[in-house]
Design a protein around this motif. Structure first.
Motif, mmCIF file in Angstrom:
data_model
loop_
_atom_site.group_PDB
_atom_site.id
_atom_site.type_symbol
_atom_site.label_atom_id
_atom_site.label_comp_id
_atom_site.label_asym_id
_atom_site.label_seq_id
_atom_site.Cartn_x
_atom_site.Cartn_y
_atom_site.Cartn_z
ATOM 1 N N UNK A 1 0.821 -1.209 0.000
ATOM 2 C CA UNK A 1 0.000 0.000 0.000
ATOM 3 C C UNK A 1 0.857 1.262 0.000
ATOM 4 N N UNK A 2 0.860 1.975 -1.089
ATOM 5 C CA UNK A 2 1.522 3.277 -1.041
ATOM 6 C C UNK A 2 0.496 4.387 -1.241
ATOM 7 N N UNK A 3 -0.753 3.989 -1.252
ATOM 8 C CA UNK A 3 -1.805 4.985 -1.388
ATOM 9 C C UNK A 3 -2.697 4.984 -0.160
ATOM 10 N N UNK A 4 -3.462 6.042 -0.028
ATOM 11 C CA UNK A 4 -4.440 6.097 1.043
ATOM 12 C C UNK A 4 -5.648 5.259 0.638
ATOM 13 N N UNK A 5 -6.495 4.882 1.598
ATOM 14 C CA UNK A 5 -7.726 4.180 1.225
ATOM 15 C C UNK A 5 -8.524 5.010 0.213
ATOM 16 N N UNK A 6 -9.266 4.302 -0.648
ATOM 17 C CA UNK A 6 -9.959 4.953 -1.766
ATOM 18 C C UNK A 6 -10.773 6.198 -1.392
ATOM 19 N N UNK A 7 -11.586 6.155 -0.331
ATOM 20 C CA UNK A 7 -12.383 7.362 -0.039
ATOM 21 C C UNK A 7 -11.512 8.592 0.234
ATOM 22 N N UNK A 8 -10.339 8.367 0.854
ATOM 23 C CA UNK A 8 -9.451 9.503 1.130
ATOM 24 C C UNK A 8 -8.813 10.001 -0.156
ATOM 25 N N UNK B 1 -10.076 9.856 -3.073
ATOM 26 C CA UNK B 1 -11.122 10.588 -3.811
ATOM 27 C C UNK B 1 -11.291 12.001 -3.259
ATOM 28 N N UNK B 2 -11.260 12.120 -1.928
ATOM 29 C CA UNK B 2 -11.429 13.444 -1.324
ATOM 30 C C UNK B 2 -10.227 14.334 -1.635
ATOM 31 N N UNK C 1 -4.169 17.030 0.731
ATOM 32 C CA UNK C 1 -3.940 15.918 1.656
ATOM 33 C C UNK C 1 -4.198 16.367 3.099
ATOM 34 N N UNK D 1 -7.120 14.950 5.568
ATOM 35 C CA UNK D 1 -6.869 14.352 6.882
ATOM 36 C C UNK D 1 -7.536 15.129 7.999
#
Lengths: 199, 199
Positions: free
Chosen positions: B1-8, B10-11, B27, B31
């Protein structure tokens, strides 16, 4: 009339609450929304709600996730005997980008800061101790920020575990002191991981 | 995982679309929403939707409003014989703050800019001409921005109305009050000299 219509004033107020967004920027953002396409504005609005509805903490490491366990904790190929302790979920992303670390994480969600009234019980520290007690952990890498609060938190944890046989290490200096972990570049972070020392 | 979860993610993408908001700021905002109280986040989300659902243009002057007519057009005490032409709704607020102007406004929503492909038909100019034709207007104050586009727009409007008996005026150019003469640019100083008045 020296004010904007109520819905715009409300949106300006809401944008102003965001960090680093002053009144003028909030106004600019609100007017962007006024002129934005309706479906784009709806997407922004829904993205905010989605984050609140779908994002929560991983039940093991307290990283943010949209599942029960985060993608790292649920990855069977990760080394479960090493736990890297960070202050924030963004720090997990920063370390993952180095591709150097194959263990698990523990996100404290803060650092001990008596000045701000944040004690050991206000961060996910008890959960860390329980996790170490209930699992086979050989090494704990303390990767809190190189700030006064981060250092204090690391010292506190290392003292808590001084009577156990768990190897407690700290990220090597290489990270600029006073800097913020999430903004460190990948090479510096790699070096810091590589040069970690027992404390 | 080098990305944030999908909903984050997208935001973050949605925040990045806003003017002046880069990836890092987006970002940080995302957060903030993650950690924000749920009802605060809902208020922000709803404020965005409210603006889209409730804000539209005043049917007379095209100022933004949450009613059919804006609070200025529907104010019976305003002088309906003078119309101040501005590029943007924010300019209305700026002029209202002076408490000097008692007439009505007309918001063009832009300025003529051939470079950007914006012609007279892309701003609320036809609506202005119809409004002048159908109402008793004595004076038109051109308060477009002192930019190339704003000046071009004012020139265009004044030429359109040159055959009528409507008095067409332009906001005075000069040194900003409280400003320092040595920092004024040459064009502004020239305009200030040109427009000098007997005291």
């Amino acid at each position: 009339m020296t004010n904007f219509p109520a819905p715009i004033e409300e949106l300006i107020d809401e944008f102003s609450r965001l960090p680093g967004i002053g009144k003028k920027t909030a106004q600019r953002l609100a007017f962007f929304v006024v002129k934005d396409k309706k479906d784009s504005a709806i997407r922004l609005s829904e993205a905010i709600i989605n984050v609140k509805n779908r994002i929560h903490f991983c039940e093991d490491c307290f990283n943010i996730t949209d599942k029960d366990k985060c993608s790292i904790c649920s990855n069977a190929s990760r080394d479960r005997s090493v736990i890297c302790v960070v202050e924030d979920s963004k720090d997990v992303i920063a370390i993952e980008k180095t591709r150097e670390f194959k263990g698990l994480y523990h996100v404290l969600h803060g650092a001990i800061s008596p000045m701000d009234g944040i004690g050991p019980e206000d961060i996910k520290l008890r959960e860390l101790i329980i996790r170490i007690r209930d699992n086979e952990v050989n090494e704990l890498i303390l990767a809190t920020n190189p700030t006064i609060e981060g250092e204090a938190t690391s010292m506190y944890i290392s003292k808590l575990l001084s009577q156990t046989d768990i190897l407690v290490t700290r990220l090597a200096h290489g990270i600029p002191v006073g800097g913020d972990l999430e903004f460190a570049d990948e090479v510096t972070l790699s070096k810091a991981l590589e040069g970690r020392r027992k404390i």
